[in-house]
Design a protein around this motif. Structure first.
Motif, mmCIF file in Angstrom:
data_model
loop_
_atom_site.group_PDB
_atom_site.id
_atom_site.type_symbol
_atom_site.label_atom_id
_atom_site.label_comp_id
_atom_site.label_asym_id
_atom_site.label_seq_id
_atom_site.Cartn_x
_atom_site.Cartn_y
_atom_site.Cartn_z
ATOM 1 N N PHE A 47 -12.645 77.497 18.116
ATOM 2 C CA PHE A 47 -11.606 78.650 17.774
ATOM 3 C C PHE A 47 -12.062 79.842 18.384
ATOM 4 O O PHE A 47 -12.685 79.875 19.020
ATOM 5 C CB PHE A 47 -11.772 78.610 16.439
ATOM 6 N N ARG A 48 -10.726 80.319 18.893
ATOM 7 C CA ARG A 48 -10.956 81.973 18.868
ATOM 8 C C ARG A 48 -9.932 82.855 18.281
ATOM 9 O O ARG A 48 -9.235 82.560 17.576
ATOM 10 C CB ARG A 48 -9.914 81.922 20.811
ATOM 11 N N ILE A 49 -11.279 84.335 18.104
ATOM 12 C CA ILE A 49 -10.696 85.249 17.931
ATOM 13 C C ILE A 49 -9.866 86.564 19.081
ATOM 14 O O ILE A 49 -10.458 87.172 19.785
ATOM 15 C CB ILE A 49 -11.569 86.064 16.611
ATOM 16 N N PHE A 50 -8.640 86.851 18.508
ATOM 17 C CA PHE A 50 -8.253 87.764 19.530
ATOM 18 C C PHE A 50 -7.867 88.919 19.240
ATOM 19 O O PHE A 50 -7.492 88.956 17.670
ATOM 20 C CB PHE A 50 -6.625 87.677 19.948
ATOM 21 N N ASP A 51 -8.305 90.780 19.807
ATOM 22 C CA ASP A 51 -8.165 91.514 19.349
ATOM 23 C C ASP A 51 -7.867 92.304 20.266
ATOM 24 O O ASP A 51 -7.922 92.325 21.433
ATOM 25 C CB ASP A 51 -8.965 91.903 18.722
ATOM 26 N N ARG A 52 -6.186 93.344 19.814
ATOM 27 C CA ARG A 52 -6.115 94.028 21.126
ATOM 28 C C ARG A 52 -6.774 95.135 21.760
ATOM 29 O O ARG A 52 -6.450 95.972 22.264
ATOM 30 C CB ARG A 52 -4.681 94.687 20.166
ATOM 31 N N GLN A 53 -7.568 95.792 20.307
ATOM 32 C CA GLN A 53 -8.670 96.645 19.968
ATOM 33 C C GLN A 53 -9.598 96.757 20.810
ATOM 34 O O GLN A 53 -9.831 95.146 21.248
ATOM 35 C CB GLN A 53 -9.656 97.335 18.821
ATOM 36 N N ALA A 54 -10.141 97.813 21.763
ATOM 37 C CA ALA A 54 -11.763 97.575 22.632
ATOM 38 C C ALA A 54 -13.025 97.290 21.937
ATOM 39 O O ALA A 54 -13.795 97.166 22.562
ATOM 40 C CB ALA A 54 -11.972 98.949 23.653
ATOM 41 N N GLY A 55 -13.279 96.847 20.486
ATOM 42 C CA GLY A 55 -14.516 96.798 19.829
ATOM 43 C C GLY A 55 -13.964 96.067 18.659
ATOM 44 O O GLY A 55 -12.222 95.906 18.434
ATOM 45 N N ILE A 56 -14.647 95.200 17.737
ATOM 46 C CA ILE A 56 -14.734 94.844 16.750
ATOM 47 C C ILE A 56 -15.407 95.612 15.521
ATOM 48 O O ILE A 56 -15.831 96.963 15.095
ATOM 49 C CB ILE A 56 -15.829 93.880 16.468
ATOM 50 N N GLY A 57 -13.966 95.276 14.365
ATOM 51 C CA GLY A 57 -14.411 96.187 13.222
ATOM 52 C C GLY A 57 -13.241 96.040 12.813
ATOM 53 O O GLY A 57 -13.154 97.099 11.297
#
Length: 625
Positions: A47-57
């Motif tokens: 799987f892959r998790i995509f996020d537009r932000q520059a960090g996790i959280g």
């Protein structure tokens, strides 16, 4: 064609794409929970998790205002599958929560599964191929931390290349939205003129600008929600603001923050050792907090009992307010609606901070902006201007302003915004919401016409009294029950039935009309102007948890693959054989009942059943012998 592994299709072909069996949108706590549980429960890491932000959280990454902290005790605001025995405080700061979430990703080894600075813009169901086509836009590093409005402004001023690096299309068998509700900040209130002439700085608390020096400045804060309650008291003492004028539309109910066992200092000193070395201590505290939170649900009903319970709590909270804040604020800080009608503030510093002479709280409305001033009034937002007995100010006044901080909340009624999701027959998700009266999804996680699509913490899943992490964990665990057979190749499509979704939404909205959120007399971010409440779940979290543990399978349409059908047929045959064996064994046992002990009878029954075809029962017989 697609399979259960990540791979590249079509090589050099212009239509080349990467296939992910599972694609997750959002690297906040819900996305992290889904990734961890896919690995732990299903043993699946494709799987892959995509996020537009520059960090996790997620929310905790982007909200960095002074004093940001969790108002739910951290021992409860953490994953049950990954407890943290070493929280430094009972209500830890935002940075500590981000550190915890990073630690969870490290422990479950999913850090390499997270792709940041990647904006998911469009998701389209390809019915012929039974997969989702997802359009990814790769962003300049850090641009994803801007709001949608700010990115649009940046493109207008500096061109598209100032935001986007490239675009890519991928495909996924299962699409999961872990997009949070507190994502897009509200923009500047259009009814207030003069913003263009203002010479100072304006920013939203959810996009705090630490480059702005507040020392010696006159600061205007628009809003009195949970964020403002945390940062306003710090602006004068820690950041040197000359004055702070806080504009309040209506007063919140303010609850004194929970004092931990042993007190704040005692908890900080002893809890790491106790949670690490005393078996069951952390779990017991967690259960006690969860039980206390669930008890608060009594405030939300509309029966006489609930009204009486609210009155008891309201009297205590008003007494706390009058003992804590200056007398001049008593009237405007006395709510005219039931406690629980909108989000309560669990406070340790705002009420005491109102004793600071440099901080002024007012219900005069913001009516205009000058170059270095703001105009407040005439009129007032609370109490009702028609109340002639009120002594609250309603005159017009112009005051100096160097910085304006918006703490006016988020676009909470636009679920999954700004995602463009297209299901069967070209139907848009937001069009379905509009046609049916407002945002809605079955159990907050599924919508008919959108196969193999699951939302974690979607519409009507906020609790109003419990931990959001508990709610999202429940949804993750339920979603896994449907995802497992898909990634195993036993199921091609899982989709909620239309009648089940509509009935869920009907029951939810009907129940909400009987709860304090609709009967309490407040105006809140839970509802649209038309009165549609797409935010709150109207029942207890215990009931929601049970619904997630034991899904109503008849509410779902499940299309099996040939492999899955074969397995189902084989299972049915085995069940029939086992049942026949038990019947035959029972008949033979009956013939041998006379004069034998219970153990002997049991042995005989097991042996006879085995002879009729059950190898499993032979194993049991040997163990008894």
């Amino acid at each position: 064609m697609y399979g259960d592994t990540i791979h590249k299709n079509n090589g050099y072909d212009p239509g080349s794409y990467t296939y992910y069996p599972v694609a997750i949108i959002g690297a906040g706590e819900s996305g992290i929970a889904m990734g961890c549980r896919l690995k732990e429960v299903l043993g699946f890491d494709q799987f892959r998790i995509f996020d537009r932000q520059a960090g996790i959280g997620g929310t905790w990454w982007i909200n960095r205002y002074p004093g940001v902290a969790c108002d739910v005790p951290a021992i409860f605001y953490s994953f049950s599958f990954c407890p943290n025995p070493k929280w430094t405080t009972f209500h830890p700061s935002g940075p500590e929560i981000v550190k915890y979430l990073h630690g969870v990703c490290d422990q479950y080894r999913i850090m390499d599964k997270i792709q940041l600075n990647t904006d998911v813009r469009e998701c389209k169901w390809l019915d012929n191929e039974q997969v989702w086509e997802v359009t990814l836009q790769h962003l300049m590093t850090g641009v994803g931390d801007l709001s949608e409005y700010e990115r649009s402004q940046k493109i207008q001023e500096h061109g598209r290349e100032s935001v986007y690096v490239s675009e890519e299309k991928i495909r996924a068998k299962v699409l999961i939205s872990s997009v949070g509700g507190l994502v897009e900040p509200k923009v500047w209130p259009e009814e207030v003129p003069g913003k263009e002439s203002f010479q100072g700085q304006i920013f939203h608390s959810a996009r705090w600008d630490y480059k702005v020096d507040l020392r010696g400045k006159d600061v205007i804060v628009v809003g009195t929600g949970c964020s403002a309650a945390q940062f306003v008291p710090r602006l004068t003492k820690q950041y040197g603001a000359k004055s702070v004028t806080q504009l309040m539309r209506s007063p919140p109910w303010v609850v004194p923050r929970t004092i931990p066992p042993f007190g704040e200092k005692g908890w900080e000193e002893w809890s790491p050792w106790l949670c690490s070395n005393v078996p069951g201590f952390a779990k017991a505290i967690r259960y006690l907090i969860a039980t206390g939170a669930e008890y608060d649900w009594r405030l939300f009903g509309s029966e006489d009992y609930h009204a009486k319970e609210r009155k008891k709590v309201e009297d205590k909270l008003l007494d706390h307010m009058k003992r804590t804040v200056p007398k001049k604020y008593h009237e405007i800080l006395t709510p005219d609606y039931g406690v629980g009608c909108k989000r309560r503030i669990f406070d340790a510093s705002w009420f005491p901070g109102l004793n600071d002479p440099a901080i002024e709280l007012t219900t005069l409305p913001l009516t205009g902006i000058g170059e270095n001033t703001v105009t407040l009034g005439p009129g007032r937002t609370y109490p009702d201007p028609s109340d002639t007995k009120s002594s609250a100010p309603s005159h017009q006044v112009t005051i100096p302003a160097d910085v304006i901080i918006l703490a006016n909340g988020f676009q909470t009624t636009k679920w999954l915004h700004p995602l463009d999701i297209t299901g069967r027959g070209g139907k848009k998700l937001h069009d379905v919401f509009e046609e049916r009266g407002g945002p809605q999804m079955y159990m907050g996680m599924a919508l008919d016409g959108f196969p193999n699509f699951f939302a974690i913490f979607g519409p009507n899943t906020a609790t109003g009294h419990s931990s959001v992490i508990l709610a999202s964990e429940n949804m993750v665990n339920m979603a896994l029950k449907f995802i497992k057979p898909i990634i195993k190749g036993d199921v091609a499509i899982t989709e909620i039935k239309k009648e089940a979704e509509i009935e869920w939404a009907r029951d939810t909205q009907s129940a909400l009309k009987k709860r304090v959120w609709n009967t309490g007399g407040c105006r809140s971010w839970y509802k649209t102007e038309e009165g549609w409440n797409s935010t709150v779940y109207p029942y207890t979290q215990i009931w929601f948890g049970l619904r997630c543990m034991f899904p109503t399978w008849s509410d779902w349409d499940i299309e099996y693959t040939k492999k899955g059908q074969t397995k189902r047929s084989a299972k049915k045959v085995l069940n029939i054989v086992a049942l026949a064996a038990m019947i035959v064994g029972g008949v033979r046992l009956r013939r041998n009942l006379q004069g034998r002990s219970l153990i002997a009878l049991l042995k005989a029954y097991i042996r006879m059943t085995f002879l009729a075809g059950s190898g499993l029962l032979q194993t049991i017989a040997s163990r008894i012998a």
